[in-house]
Design a protein around this motif. Structure first.
Motif, mmCIF file in Angstrom:
data_model
loop_
_atom_site.group_PDB
_atom_site.id
_atom_site.type_symbol
_atom_site.label_atom_id
_atom_site.label_comp_id
_atom_site.label_asym_id
_atom_site.label_seq_id
_atom_site.Cartn_x
_atom_site.Cartn_y
_atom_site.Cartn_z
ATOM 1 N N GLN A 126 0.830 -1.203 0.000
ATOM 2 C CA GLN A 126 0.000 0.000 0.000
ATOM 3 C C GLN A 126 0.871 1.262 0.000
ATOM 4 O O GLN A 126 1.582 1.514 0.975
ATOM 5 C CB GLN A 126 -0.875 -0.032 1.246
ATOM 6 C CG GLN A 126 -1.886 1.072 1.305
ATOM 7 C CD GLN A 126 -2.592 1.053 2.654
ATOM 8 O OE1 GLN A 126 -2.003 1.392 3.670
ATOM 9 N NE2 GLN A 126 -3.831 0.643 2.665
ATOM 10 N N THR A 135 -1.075 10.602 8.387
ATOM 11 C CA THR A 135 -2.467 10.873 8.734
ATOM 12 C C THR A 135 -3.080 11.797 7.693
ATOM 13 O O THR A 135 -4.174 11.543 7.181
ATOM 14 C CB THR A 135 -2.521 11.618 10.096
ATOM 15 O OG1 THR A 135 -1.958 10.770 11.076
ATOM 16 C CG2 THR A 135 -3.943 11.984 10.448
ATOM 17 N N THR A 160 6.222 1.621 3.574
ATOM 18 C CA THR A 160 5.463 0.745 2.667
ATOM 19 C C THR A 160 5.734 -0.707 3.043
ATOM 20 O O THR A 160 6.710 -1.318 2.604
ATOM 21 C CB THR A 160 5.858 1.020 1.200
ATOM 22 O OG1 THR A 160 6.080 2.420 1.053
ATOM 23 C CG2 THR A 160 4.781 0.556 0.263
ATOM 24 N N HIS A 219 4.893 -5.874 12.006
ATOM 25 C CA HIS A 219 5.869 -6.114 10.944
ATOM 26 C C HIS A 219 7.272 -5.717 11.392
ATOM 27 O O HIS A 219 7.478 -4.621 11.877
ATOM 28 C CB HIS A 219 5.535 -5.255 9.724
ATOM 29 C CG HIS A 219 4.100 -5.298 9.370
ATOM 30 N ND1 HIS A 219 3.546 -6.365 8.717
ATOM 31 C CD2 HIS A 219 3.104 -4.406 9.587
ATOM 32 C CE1 HIS A 219 2.252 -6.127 8.558
ATOM 33 N NE2 HIS A 219 1.970 -4.952 9.078
ATOM 34 N N GLN A 386 -5.626 7.791 17.388
ATOM 35 C CA GLN A 386 -6.173 9.135 17.659
ATOM 36 C C GLN A 386 -7.053 9.569 16.484
ATOM 37 O O GLN A 386 -8.149 10.097 16.667
ATOM 38 C CB GLN A 386 -5.037 10.160 17.843
ATOM 39 C CG GLN A 386 -4.187 9.969 19.075
ATOM 40 C CD GLN A 386 -3.097 8.909 18.884
ATOM 41 O OE1 GLN A 386 -2.918 8.353 17.807
ATOM 42 N NE2 GLN A 386 -2.373 8.621 19.954
ATOM 43 N N ILE A 404 -8.339 22.553 14.581
ATOM 44 C CA ILE A 404 -7.059 22.439 15.271
ATOM 45 C C ILE A 404 -6.360 23.787 15.232
ATOM 46 O O ILE A 404 -6.158 24.352 14.165
ATOM 47 C CB ILE A 404 -6.171 21.368 14.620
ATOM 48 C CG1 ILE A 404 -6.882 20.011 14.692
ATOM 49 C CG2 ILE A 404 -4.812 21.280 15.291
ATOM 50 C CD1 ILE A 404 -6.167 18.882 13.995
HETATM 51 C C1 FAD Z 1 4.627 -0.621 11.193
HETATM 52 C C2 FAD Z 1 3.989 0.358 10.239
HETATM 53 C C3 FAD Z 1 3.561 -0.088 8.997
HETATM 54 C C4 FAD Z 1 2.989 0.820 8.094
HETATM 55 N N1 FAD Z 1 2.621 0.368 6.839
HETATM 56 C C5 FAD Z 1 2.175 1.260 5.925
HETATM 57 C C6 FAD Z 1 1.906 0.841 4.572
HETATM 58 O O1 FAD Z 1 2.044 -0.333 4.217
HETATM 59 N N2 FAD Z 1 1.524 1.776 3.676
HETATM 60 C C7 FAD Z 1 1.351 3.088 4.008
HETATM 61 O O2 FAD Z 1 0.981 3.875 3.133
HETATM 62 N N3 FAD Z 1 1.594 3.526 5.274
HETATM 63 C C8 FAD Z 1 2.001 2.635 6.229
HETATM 64 N N4 FAD Z 1 2.273 3.063 7.513
HETATM 65 C C9 FAD Z 1 2.131 4.477 7.821
HETATM 66 C C10 FAD Z 1 0.976 4.788 8.755
HETATM 67 O O3 FAD Z 1 -0.262 4.687 8.107
HETATM 68 C C11 FAD Z 1 1.252 6.193 9.308
HETATM 69 O O4 FAD Z 1 2.421 6.118 10.091
HETATM 70 C C12 FAD Z 1 0.101 6.689 10.126
HETATM 71 O O5 FAD Z 1 -1.013 6.942 9.320
HETATM 72 C C13 FAD Z 1 0.497 7.985 10.905
HETATM 73 O O6 FAD Z 1 1.060 8.915 10.041
HETATM 74 P P1 FAD Z 1 2.458 9.639 10.375
HETATM 75 O O7 FAD Z 1 3.450 8.570 10.694
HETATM 76 O O8 FAD Z 1 2.775 10.572 9.256
HETATM 77 O O9 FAD Z 1 2.203 10.434 11.692
HETATM 78 P P2 FAD Z 1 1.478 11.850 11.804
HETATM 79 O O10 FAD Z 1 0.348 11.915 10.859
HETATM 80 O O11 FAD Z 1 2.512 12.918 11.734
HETATM 81 O O12 FAD Z 1 0.912 11.758 13.262
HETATM 82 C C14 FAD Z 1 1.744 11.913 14.405
HETATM 83 C C15 FAD Z 1 0.852 11.842 15.626
HETATM 84 O O13 FAD Z 1 -0.106 12.902 15.595
HETATM 85 C C16 FAD Z 1 -1.435 12.404 15.713
HETATM 86 N N5 FAD Z 1 -2.355 13.151 14.859
HETATM 87 C C17 FAD Z 1 -2.137 13.548 13.582
HETATM 88 N N6 FAD Z 1 -3.219 14.204 13.104
HETATM 89 C C18 FAD Z 1 -4.148 14.210 14.095
HETATM 90 C C19 FAD Z 1 -5.471 14.730 14.207
HETATM 91 N N7 FAD Z 1 -6.062 15.363 13.191
HETATM 92 N N8 FAD Z 1 -6.129 14.552 15.384
HETATM 93 C C20 FAD Z 1 -5.527 13.897 16.416
HETATM 94 N N9 FAD Z 1 -4.260 13.390 16.358
HETATM 95 C C21 FAD Z 1 -3.585 13.550 15.222
HETATM 96 C C22 FAD Z 1 -1.349 10.959 15.236
HETATM 97 O O14 FAD Z 1 -2.335 10.167 15.828
HETATM 98 C C23 FAD Z 1 0.046 10.547 15.706
HETATM 99 O O15 FAD Z 1 -0.005 10.117 17.037
HETATM 100 C C24 FAD Z 1 2.829 2.184 8.456
HETATM 101 C C25 FAD Z 1 3.243 2.616 9.717
HETATM 102 C C26 FAD Z 1 3.817 1.736 10.603
HETATM 103 C C27 FAD Z 1 4.258 2.237 11.957
#
Ligand code: FAD
Length: 406
Positions: A126, A135, A160, A219, A386, A404
């Motif tokens: 994905q 997010t 990914t 993973h 969250q 926000i």
């Molecule tokens: C082990 C692992 C496997 C993954 N596999 C995939 C994959 O296969 N493909 C893929 O595309 N992605 C993948 N991801 C990515 C994953 O979907 C993102 O890490 C996740 O969506 C959070 O995004 P970010 O890391 O950019 O954190 P951010 O979006 O920067 O968030 C940081 C923190 O802020 C909080 N936050 C952000 N916005 C808000 C809001 N509006 N309200 C409240 N809290 C908020 C979040 O909850 C989080 O705690 C993977 C992540 C991990 C850890």
């Protein structure tokens, strides 16, 4: 309300269990794990997976027209449950790609991709998250520029999972350079062997130091994927150009209904019970402690709630009723339950259970400590808890989007 599976579904469960007892030997398990961690699948592992496909179990609920068995989602759930229980073998069939293709693809795409997803000839990873947006997916910058009947892709994806082992990536890209946020995005189904794609490993917290083989949470590895003038046929676009947001959302919702999500947490509760039933002084001492017995009962009850939430989603989807916030609610409850369970285990078993695999004093090669780290990362992947809570509030209760202040 009927909580029982049909006779046909129970027979399916018995058949799958018999197959697993007979064919999932320790050798095959070791070889499947090796392949999961990025190694080459051996002949034994391949023939085990082939036997699953030949029995029709990798496409149980998918339409017969595309090579599936046309059975209920409940039947699919049973197969997923049994294989995940046996050795964390994921039977979701094609990951995010396949359900999304069924929801948004053309007839040609369905006829091409779905049978190949069922036979595992095609597997998807994905490609949503980017270094600056996980997010906030509407911030996607990876771009695909139309050039006649081709797209040329440039940019980067991150986290990914499975990119190193998948044949295709389900890629969210910006096709309209002048667009902002959700508009102007599209989904492309891109073969991973296309020229210009580079995959770099990104080891997760669970694997630093390396997790022991027995660690069964989440993973050990995700990846960074780079696209440098990658050319693909325009026909690999899923859905309309510019409707990528809708296509991606439909896929995300559908692939949240899966048995592994609740099982990955509930199986940690079972680890504690198994341990405390062992006939030795260490276990006897702990199982006679009232607070530990209370904790285990509490976790078990919560685990059953996780399972029922999954079954509820399944029932909604089986009856084609609107499925809006339920997947998000499960994505909060099950991973947080996993954190509680893995934390409880490390407290019940004492400080040695909190040491990682590189310590000579750890218990069971560090499996409990690595599972604890894995449980935390599962609250982030696939949409953080969250953000999922926010979706429950908005889609479930109709609350307005949160303002926000920055
Ligand atoms: C082990 C692992 C496997 C993954 N596999 C995939 C994959 O296969 N493909 C893929 O595309 N992605 C993948 N991801 C990515 C994953 O979907 C993102 O890490 C996740 O969506 C959070 O995004 P970010 O890391 O950019 O954190 P951010 O979006 O920067 O968030 C940081 C923190 O802020 C909080 N936050 C952000 N916005 C808000 C809001 N509006 N309200 C409240 N809290 C908020 C979040 O909850 C989080 O705690 C993977 C992540 C991990 C850890």
């Amino acid at each position: 309300m009927d909580f029982l599976f049909s006779r046909e579904e129970e027979q399916l469960r018995a058949d799958v269990q018999a197959f697993i007892r007979e064919q999932l030997t320790d050798d095959v398990k070791a070889e499947l794990r090796h392949a999961h961690d990025g190694g080459q699948a051996s002949d034994k592992a391949r023939s085990f997976l082939r036997a699953i496909v030949d029995r029709g179990w990798s496409g149980v609920s998918w339409p017969k027209e595309y090579g599936g068995q046309g059975m209920s989602r409940a039947a699919q759930f049973i197969v997923e449950e049994e294989f995940w229980r046996a050795d964390a073998i994921y039977m979701g069939g094609g990951g995010t790609g396949a359900p999304s293709i069924l929801a948004s693809g053309t007839k040609e795409q369905m006829h091409y991709y779905i049978p190949r997803c069922i036979s595992r000839e095609i597997t998807f990873c994905q490609g949503y998250s980017e270094p600056h947006c996980g997010t906030d997916l509407a911030g996607v910058r990876c771009r695909a520029t139309r050039d006649g009947d081709k797209y040329v892709i440039n940019g980067q994806k991150i986290y990914t999972t499975g990119a190193h082992a998948s044949t295709h990536i389900f890629l969210l890209v910006r096709t309209d350079p002048d667009s902002q946020r959700q508009g102007g995005l599209s989904v492309l189904l891109v073969p991973m062997d296309a020229k210009g794609i580079t995959v770099r490993p990104l080891w997760t917290i669970q694997s630093d130091p390396p997790a022991p083989t027995l660690a069964s949470y989440a993973h050990p590895r995700t990846n960074e994927v780079f696209f440098d003038n990658v050319e693909v046929e325009a026909s690999c676009r899923l859905g309309e150009e510019g409707d990528g947001w809708g296509v991606a959302q439909r896929g995300l919702n559908l692939d949240r209904i899966a048995a592994f999500r609740y099982l990955i947490s509930v199986m940690r509760d079972e680890d504690v019970v198994r341990l405390l039933r062992e006939d030795n002084e260490f276990s006897r001492e702990r199982r006679d402690d009232d607070s530990i017995r209370d904790k285990i009962a509490e976790l078990w009850i919560e685990g059953q709630v996780c399972r029922l939430m999954t079954l509820r989603s399944l029932s909604i989807s089986q009856r084609n009723l609107p499925f809006t916030y339920e997947g998000a609610a499960e994505k909060v409850f099950a991973p947080e339950h996993g954190v509680k369970s893995t934390e409880a285990i490390s407290q019940i078993l004492g400080p040695r259970a909190q040491l990682l695999s590189d310590s000579a004093h750890t218990l069971a090669e560090g499996v409990y400590a690595h599972n604890l780290l894995g449980a935390f990362q599962s609250t982030v992947n696939h949409g953080s808890v969250q953000v999922m809570r926010d979706q429950v509030a908005r889609k479930g209760f109709g609350m307005p989007r949160q303002k926000i202040s920055r």
